[in-house]
Design a protein around this motif. Structure first.
Motif, PDB file in Angstrom:
ATOM      1  N   ILE A 112       0.404  -1.213   0.159  1.00 18.14           N
ATOM      2  CA  ILE A 112       0.490  -0.236   0.046  1.00 18.14           C
ATOM      3  C   ILE A 112       1.153   1.378   0.434  1.00 18.14           C
ATOM      4  CG2 ILE A 112      -1.448   1.333   1.727  1.00 18.14           C
ATOM      5  CD1 ILE A 112      -2.521  -1.433   2.404  1.00 18.14           C
ATOM      6  N   HIS A 113       1.855   1.401   0.852  1.00 15.58           N
ATOM      7  CA  HIS A 113       3.103   2.177   0.772  1.00 15.58           C
ATOM      8  C   HIS A 113       3.549   2.544  -0.843  1.00 15.58           C
ATOM      9  CE1 HIS A 113       2.702   3.921   5.222  1.00 15.58           C
ATOM     10  NE2 HIS A 113       3.034   2.373   4.843  1.00 15.58           N
ATOM     11  N   GLN A 114       3.556   1.513  -1.179  1.00 17.29           N
ATOM     12  CA  GLN A 114       4.598   2.050  -2.821  1.00 17.29           C
ATOM     13  C   GLN A 114       3.447   2.023  -3.156  1.00 17.29           C
ATOM     14  OE1 GLN A 114       5.847  -2.538  -3.603  1.00 17.29           O
ATOM     15  NE2 GLN A 114       7.873  -1.952  -2.199  1.00 17.29           N
ATOM     16  N   GLN A 115       2.172   1.775  -3.582  1.00 15.25           N
ATOM     17  CA  GLN A 115       1.018   2.484  -4.314  1.00 15.25           C
ATOM     18  C   GLN A 115       0.685   3.490  -3.502  1.00 15.25           C
ATOM     19  OE1 GLN A 115      -1.777   0.247  -3.466  1.00 15.25           O
ATOM     20  NE2 GLN A 115      -1.734  -1.798  -4.479  1.00 15.25           N
ATOM     21  N   LEU A 116       1.349   4.141  -2.995  1.00 12.94           N
ATOM     22  CA  LEU A 116       1.355   5.292  -2.715  1.00 12.94           C
ATOM     23  C   LEU A 116       2.262   6.229  -3.091  1.00 12.94           C
ATOM     24  CD1 LEU A 116      -0.998   5.335   1.110  1.00 12.94           C
ATOM     25  CD2 LEU A 116      -1.539   6.681  -1.032  1.00 12.94           C
ATOM     26  N   ARG A 117       3.503   5.578  -2.774  1.00 12.06           N
ATOM     27  CA  ARG A 117       4.562   6.927  -3.048  1.00 12.06           C
ATOM     28  C   ARG A 117       4.450   6.400  -4.608  1.00 12.06           C
ATOM     29  NH1 ARG A 117       7.103   4.015   1.034  1.00 12.06           N
ATOM     30  NH2 ARG A 117       7.232   2.756  -0.066  1.00 12.06           N
ATOM     31  N   ALA A 118       3.998   5.742  -5.595  1.00  4.00           N
ATOM     32  CA  ALA A 118       3.838   5.775  -6.978  1.00  4.00           C
ATOM     33  C   ALA A 118       2.890   6.611  -7.393  1.00  4.00           C
ATOM     34  CB  ALA A 118       3.322   4.600  -7.415  1.00  4.00           C
ATOM     35  N   GLY A 119       1.802   7.195  -7.123  1.00  2.86           N
ATOM     36  CA  GLY A 119       1.257   8.946  -7.033  1.00  2.86           C
ATOM     37  C   GLY A 119      -0.439   7.487  -7.907  1.00  2.86           C
ATOM     38  N   TYR A 120      -1.297   8.681  -7.860  1.00  6.37           N
ATOM     39  CA  TYR A 120      -3.054   8.079  -7.365  1.00  6.37           C
ATOM     40  C   TYR A 120      -3.687   9.571  -7.822  1.00  6.37           C
ATOM     41  CZ  TYR A 120      -2.019   9.886  -3.076  1.00  6.37           C
ATOM     42  OH  TYR A 120      -1.876  11.033  -2.032  1.00  6.37           O
ATOM     43  N   ASN A 122      -7.777  11.292  -6.853  1.00  4.30           N
ATOM     44  CA  ASN A 122      -7.790  11.007  -5.393  1.00  4.30           C
ATOM     45  C   ASN A 122      -8.981   9.885  -5.089  1.00  4.30           C
ATOM     46  OD1 ASN A 122      -7.089  13.969  -5.072  1.00  4.30           O
ATOM     47  ND2 ASN A 122      -8.544  14.408  -6.149  1.00  4.30           N
ATOM     48  N   ASP A 123      -9.940   9.742  -5.798  1.00  6.18           N
ATOM     49  CA  ASP A 123     -10.386   7.830  -5.197  1.00  6.18           C
ATOM     50  C   ASP A 123      -9.811   7.362  -5.133  1.00  6.18           C
ATOM     51  OD1 ASP A 123     -12.693   9.821  -5.780  1.00  6.18           O
ATOM     52  OD2 ASP A 123     -13.503   8.772  -8.353  1.00  6.18           O
ATOM     53  N   GLN A 124      -8.933   6.598  -5.714  1.00  3.61           N
ATOM     54  CA  GLN A 124      -7.653   6.137  -5.759  1.00  3.61           C
ATOM     55  C   GLN A 124      -7.066   6.074  -4.468  1.00  3.61           C
ATOM     56  OE1 GLN A 124      -4.659   4.682  -8.228  1.00  3.61           O
ATOM     57  NE2 GLN A 124      -4.270   2.768  -7.229  1.00  3.61           N
ATOM     58  N   GLY A 125      -6.324   7.273  -4.216  1.00  2.40           N
ATOM     59  CA  GLY A 125      -5.921   7.889  -2.489  1.00  2.40           C
ATOM     60  C   GLY A 125      -6.409   7.161  -1.418  1.00  2.40           C
ATOM     61  N   ASN A 126      -8.099   7.995  -1.583  1.00  2.00           N
ATOM     62  CA  ASN A 126      -9.182   8.166  -0.685  1.00  2.00           C
ATOM     63  C   ASN A 126      -9.114   6.119  -0.622  1.00  2.00           C
ATOM     64  OD1 ASN A 126      -9.332  10.526  -0.261  1.00  2.00           O
ATOM     65  ND2 ASN A 126     -10.602  10.623  -1.612  1.00  2.00           N
ATOM     66  N   ARG A 127      -8.808   5.555  -1.556  1.00  2.46           N
ATOM     67  CA  ARG A 127      -9.366   3.860  -0.904  1.00  2.46           C
ATOM     68  C   ARG A 127      -8.282   3.663  -0.381  1.00  2.46           C
ATOM     69  NH1 ARG A 127      -7.449   0.114  -3.588  1.00  2.46           N
ATOM     70  NH2 ARG A 127      -6.508   0.665  -5.307  1.00  2.46           N
ATOM     71  N   ARG A 129      -5.851   5.507   1.273  1.00  2.00           N
ATOM     72  CA  ARG A 129      -5.473   5.309   2.640  1.00  2.00           C
ATOM     73  C   ARG A 129      -6.426   4.472   4.196  1.00  2.00           C
ATOM     74  NH1 ARG A 129      -4.118  10.026  -0.246  1.00  2.00           N
ATOM     75  NH2 ARG A 129      -6.429  11.088  -0.053  1.00  2.00           N
ATOM     76  N   ARG A 130      -7.383   4.778   3.103  1.00  2.00           N
ATOM     77  CA  ARG A 130      -8.295   3.814   3.919  1.00  2.00           C
ATOM     78  C   ARG A 130      -8.152   1.939   4.588  1.00  2.00           C
ATOM     79  NH1 ARG A 130     -12.802   4.619   0.898  1.00  2.00           N
ATOM     80  NH2 ARG A 130     -12.933   2.299   0.471  1.00  2.00           N
ATOM     81  N   ARG A 132      -5.006   1.513   3.858  1.00  2.00           N
ATOM     82  CA  ARG A 132      -4.036   1.206   4.866  1.00  2.00           C
ATOM     83  C   ARG A 132      -4.157   1.666   6.325  1.00  2.00           C
ATOM     84  NH1 ARG A 132       0.417   6.605   3.885  1.00  2.00           N
ATOM     85  NH2 ARG A 132      -1.786   7.357   4.929  1.00  2.00           N
ATOM     86  N   ARG A 133      -4.526   1.952   6.989  1.00  2.00           N
ATOM     87  CA  ARG A 133      -5.869   2.321   8.232  1.00  2.00           C
ATOM     88  C   ARG A 133      -6.061   1.102   8.891  1.00  2.00           C
ATOM     89  NH1 ARG A 133      -8.263   6.822   7.053  1.00  2.00           N
ATOM     90  NH2 ARG A 133      -9.713   6.172   6.592  1.00  2.00           N
ATOM     91  N   GLU A 134      -7.433   0.190   8.048  1.00  2.00           N
ATOM     92  CA  GLU A 134      -7.724  -0.885   8.052  1.00  2.00           C
ATOM     93  C   GLU A 134      -6.999  -1.540   8.195  1.00  2.00           C
ATOM     94  OE1 GLU A 134     -10.215  -1.954   5.525  1.00  2.00           O
ATOM     95  OE2 GLU A 134     -11.680  -0.463   5.452  1.00  2.00           O
ATOM     96  N   VAL A 135      -5.570  -1.918   7.574  1.00  2.00           N
ATOM     97  CA  VAL A 135      -4.633  -3.197   8.027  1.00  2.00           C
ATOM     98  C   VAL A 135      -3.464  -2.442   8.927  1.00  2.00           C
ATOM     99  CG1 VAL A 135      -2.704  -3.612   6.661  1.00  2.00           C
ATOM    100  CG2 VAL A 135      -4.521  -3.760   5.561  1.00  2.00           C
ATOM    101  N   SER A 136      -3.325  -1.427   8.854  1.00  2.00           N
ATOM    102  CA  SER A 136      -3.220  -0.598  10.382  1.00  2.00           C
ATOM    103  C   SER A 136      -2.743  -1.816  11.599  1.00  2.00           C
ATOM    104  CB  SER A 136      -2.447   0.192  10.489  1.00  2.00           C
ATOM    105  OG  SER A 136      -1.273   0.978   8.970  1.00  2.00           O
TER     106      SER A 136
END
Length: 146
Positions: A112-120, A122-127, A129-130, A132-136
């Motif tokens: 998930i961190h790699q996907q966030l760093r790769a760019g996204y 808005n909708d994909q970024g919100n998904r 981050r959600r 990431r929060r659940e897995v964390s």
């Protein structure tokens, strides 16, 4: 005596800055200009400025220290283990399954961190981050707090 001078300075000059007017106009070449003085010619508009928001840094620093202390405590407990030795094979298998599950959570978080760093978008970024929060939360509840 210096305190009085400072108080007079602050009481005289700070209010003057807060009521300063800002003007905006566009010149013949289409360039926007901003100034605290009205332009001598041409159309202009007065810009209303919002008051700046202030962030209390003391609270952020205190919270950061608390989070760092908890993180250090968790790392120490992970390095030392919890001191319990499995007394039999079923407990050892359960521990291995739990370790594998925790490793899976860590790998999911890394993806998930790699996907966030790769760019996204808005909708994909919100998904992401959600997720990431659940897995964390799962990782901390099932792996770190046991």
């Amino acid at each position: 005596m210096p305190w009085r001078q400072a108080a007079v300075f602050v009481s005289v000059f700070i209010p003057a800055v807060s009521v300063a007017e800002v003007y905006r106009w566009i010149d013949d070449q289409g360039v926007a200009h901003f100034s605290d003085r009205k332009p001598s010619e041409g159309e202009h508009e007065q810009v209303e400025l919002n008051r700046p928001s202030l962030v209390p840094m003391r609270e952020n620093i205190t919270r950061g220290k608390r989070v760092s202390a908890i993180s250090e405590q968790v790392n120490r407990s992970l390095q030392a283990g919890n001191g319990r030795q499995p007394s039999g094979k079923p407990e050892a298998r359960a521990r291995e399954r739990n370790n594998a599950r925790c490793q899976g959570y860590r790998q999911k978080l890394e993806r998930i961190h790699q996907q966030l760093r790769a760019g996204y978008s808005n909708d994909q970024g919100n998904r992401l981050r959600r997720k990431r929060r659940e897995v964390s939360q799962k990782l901390s509840r099932q792996c770190l707090l046991d």
